[in-house]
Design an enzyme around this catalytic site. Structure first.
Site, PDB file in Angstrom:
ATOM      1  N   TYR A   1      -2.845  41.928  -6.510  1.00  0.00           N
ATOM      2  CA  TYR A   1      -2.100  43.035  -5.908  1.00  0.00           C
ATOM      3  C   TYR A   1      -0.975  43.566  -6.665  1.00  0.00           C
ATOM      4  O   TYR A   1      -0.217  42.560  -7.241  1.00  0.00           O
ATOM      5  CB  TYR A   1      -1.744  43.004  -4.426  1.00  0.00           C
TER       6      TYR A   1
ATOM      7  N   TYR B   1      -2.657  34.001   1.026  1.00  0.00           N
ATOM      8  CA  TYR B   1      -3.242  34.412   0.139  1.00  0.00           C
ATOM      9  C   TYR B   1      -3.518  33.433  -1.021  1.00  0.00           C
ATOM     10  O   TYR B   1      -2.621  32.979  -1.401  1.00  0.00           O
ATOM     11  CB  TYR B   1      -2.235  35.307  -0.551  1.00  0.00           C
TER      12      TYR B   1
ATOM     13  N   ASN C   1      -4.015  33.716  -4.366  1.00  0.00           N
ATOM     14  CA  ASN C   1      -3.022  33.739  -5.358  1.00  0.00           C
ATOM     15  C   ASN C   1      -1.835  32.759  -5.400  1.00  0.00           C
ATOM     16  O   ASN C   1      -1.352  32.808  -6.616  1.00  0.00           O
ATOM     17  CB  ASN C   1      -3.151  35.118  -5.932  1.00  0.00           C
ATOM     18  N   TYR C   2      -1.364  32.858  -4.407  1.00  0.00           N
ATOM     19  CA  TYR C   2      -0.296  31.857  -4.108  1.00  0.00           C
ATOM     20  C   TYR C   2      -0.713  30.469  -3.340  1.00  0.00           C
ATOM     21  O   TYR C   2      -0.028  30.432  -2.293  1.00  0.00           O
ATOM     22  CB  TYR C   2       0.937  32.654  -3.237  1.00  0.00           C
ATOM     23  N   ARG C   3      -1.345  29.870  -4.175  1.00  0.00           N
ATOM     24  CA  ARG C   3      -1.968  28.802  -3.615  1.00  0.00           C
ATOM     25  C   ARG C   3      -1.064  27.682  -3.058  1.00  0.00           C
ATOM     26  O   ARG C   3       0.206  27.542  -3.661  1.00  0.00           O
ATOM     27  CB  ARG C   3      -2.856  28.036  -4.779  1.00  0.00           C
TER      28      ARG C   3
END
Length: 555
Positions: free
Chosen positions: A183, A468, A470-472
């Site tokens: 995003y 989210y 992508n922010y593991r």
């Protein structure tokens, strides 16, 4: 897959396990060299730990120094020049009991693209960066080793009125970023990067190169938001480019507590997801020293891009968000591509070629977490959050609020695996950063962000507390080394994917039933109840004989 076919696959796997139990990575390398279908010589792109270039290749794309000195380093790094090198690596890794980690830009928050606790090989896609932009069809093919900065730059070479709705930081790789959502400031107008992927090339567990038609709609659905590393090695994406005006308007307006930052944020929570979908206003909250008395205070930076001119923006803001007090002098009109640089680098006037830089300098150690907010956080909740930012460990920390609404409200939760759509006011990115080396310093800062995360629990989404991908964040749950039950995998899986998690696990079972592509938070295969007992026993046999464990879950 019929059970008879599955048993055949397992029998072959067991045969390999008996013959390769004494194999070392030298045998794996020999397998690579002997792979009959290599289009070009692979020997020049294979690096072992004794190779003089090994450390520089490994370290080049490590974007979080927290993992620079990890003990769990790859036995081998392969930097493929073409598809055949990836196919050889997949086939030989299975034959010689090596796991694969695929690295695009190296931004995995927990280092999973280059760190593992088992013998493994890194497939580093840095050489696969070709980008082809077709302005007639408003599409682009981008190889998975390219960064989003490289993608933006190549689009701008061909058009001033086309863009793509991906992330802010230019060094992020397209391979992982798009496969987990992606995003940025075009999200409210055009959705996520994954929402605008229209085709892909992936190499599956059998070494087959598949496009959308060949892989089928289930797998194509799964790799757009479900994390591609669970299903194969993504080689390239075909993107639908989106229209942008020849000029956009940007601003960065700081407000401190003394300038009523808390009250302004309160109003922002009520309007940010309802504004014109061409307007994105996110907030970065951090601790600074007051310009008035030099004492620490909290500063909120209202950072925005508007798909239009300042003459349209000012009346819109006066009507919908007058509390910010935006004036023309705060705003700058520029091209979309220049706005990308402005937002990422916090300055204007930089050469566009800066987008081609793949690495940062002086990167800090960091740990991140995420939340989603569905009801406004009351002022008292914000004020207590600010108090945590005054603690010693928060000196370089920030908390970022990104509004949803617009196009994000229009897309179904099940359209792709990324489920965070209508009903979310904004997304929170918690990030703590530090420069001090050593385990003790790392633990202090990680403990701080865990306290922040614990404090925020009453104010964020529930059942599940959404996150989210992508922010593991491995704090929210991990797989076992071997068998992982559905309930255990759901601890983290439902947070990332909500009700889409079960479908992802079923797609996994169809395309990677032996769970070769796996990591601490990979999708485990979901088997039907009738076959699960047999498969689970076979998985145990594989463990005893040194072959990779079969992780299965029951419906």
């Amino acid at each position: 897959m019929p059970l008879s076919s599955y048993l055949t696959v397992v029998a072959i796997a067991l045969l390999f396990s008996f013959t390769s139990s004494a194999h070392t990575h030298e045998n794996f390398i020999q397998c690579l060299y002997n792979y009959p279908h290599n289009a070009t010589s692979i020997s020049k792109v294979v690096y072992t730990q004794t190779n003089y270039s090994y450390s520089s290749i490994l370290d080049y794309s490590i974007q979080n120094p927290r993992f620079s000195n990890a003990n769990s380093k790859p036995l081998v790094i392969v930097t493929p020049l073409d598809v055949s090198h990836i196919q050889a690596t997949i086939i030989c890794s299975q034959r010689h009991d090596m796991q694969i980690r695929t690295r695009s830009g190296g931004h995995d928050y927990e280092g999973l693209s280059y760190v593992a606790k088992v013998p493994f090989v890194v497939v580093d896609l840095i050489n696969l960066r070709e980008i082809k932009v077709n302005v007639e069809n408003n599409t682009a093919w981008v190889q998975a080793g390219a960064t989003i900065g490289e993608l933006y730059y190549r689009i701008s070479e061909k058009s001033t009125t086309l863009g793509f709705p991906a992330g802010v930081w230019p060094t992020v790789g397209t391979g992982g970023h798009f496969s987990s959502g992606g995003y940025g400031f075009l999200m409210r107008k055009h959705g996520l990067a994954a929402d605008n992927v229209i085709d892909a090339h992936i190499i599956d567990v059998k070494g087959n190169l598949l496009d959308r038609e060949a892989m089928g709609e289930d797998l194509f659905w799964a790799i757009r938001g479900g994390g591609g590393a669970s299903f194969g090695v993504i080689v390239a994406w075909k993107l639908k480019l989106v229209p942008v005006p020849s000029n956009v308007t940007v601003f960065k307006v700081p407000r401190t507590l003394e300038q009523n930052a808390t009250e302004i944020i309160h109003k922002w929570q009520l309007v940010a997801n309802k504004l014109d979908d061409g307007l994105m206003i996110r907030i970065n909250v951090r601790r600074v020293n007051s310009s008035q008395n030099g004492k620490p205070t909290i500063q909120a930076i209202f950072e925005s891009m508007y798909l239009g001119g300042v003459g349209q923006l000012i009346p819109l803001m006066q009507k919908s968000f007058p509390e910010l007090g935006l004036v023309r002098e705060d705003c700058t009109e520029m091209s979309w591509i220049d706005s990308v640089l402005y937002i990422a680098r916090s300055t204007s006037g930089q050469p566009r070629e800066a987008l081609l830089n793949r690495t940062g300098s002086g990167l800090p150690f960091f740990k991140g977490k995420t939340d989603y907010v569905r009801d406004p956080i009351p002022d008292v909740g914000l004020q207590r959050l600010w108090s945590l930012l005054f603690e010693d460990e928060a000196q370089a920390a920030f908390i970022q609020f990104t509004p949803y609404g617009g196009r994000m409200d229009e897309i179904s939760e099940s359209e792709i695996p990324f489920p965070h759509r209508s009903g979310n006011i904004f997304h929170i990115h918690h990030l703590v950063r530090w420069q001090e080396e050593g385990d003790e310093a790392a633990q202090r800062h990680i403990n701080w962000i865990r306290r922040v995360y614990s404090y925020m629990e009453p104010y964020v989404s529930k059942s599940p507390r959404a996150a989210y991908l992508n922010y593991r964040d491995l704090d929210i749950g991990v797989n076992n080394d071997g068998y992982t039950s559905y309930s255990q995998a759901s601890i983290w899986g439902l947070k990332y994917f909500k009700n889409n998690f079960k479908k992802l696990a079923r797609v996994k079972a169809k395309f990677d039933p032996l769970n070769f592509f796996r990591n601490e938070q990979s999708i485990p295969p979901l088997k039907s109840k009738g076959r699960n007992k047999q498969i689970k026993i076979l998985g145990a046999v594989n463990v005893r004989h040194g072959f990779s464990a079969v992780t299965t879950v029951t419906a």
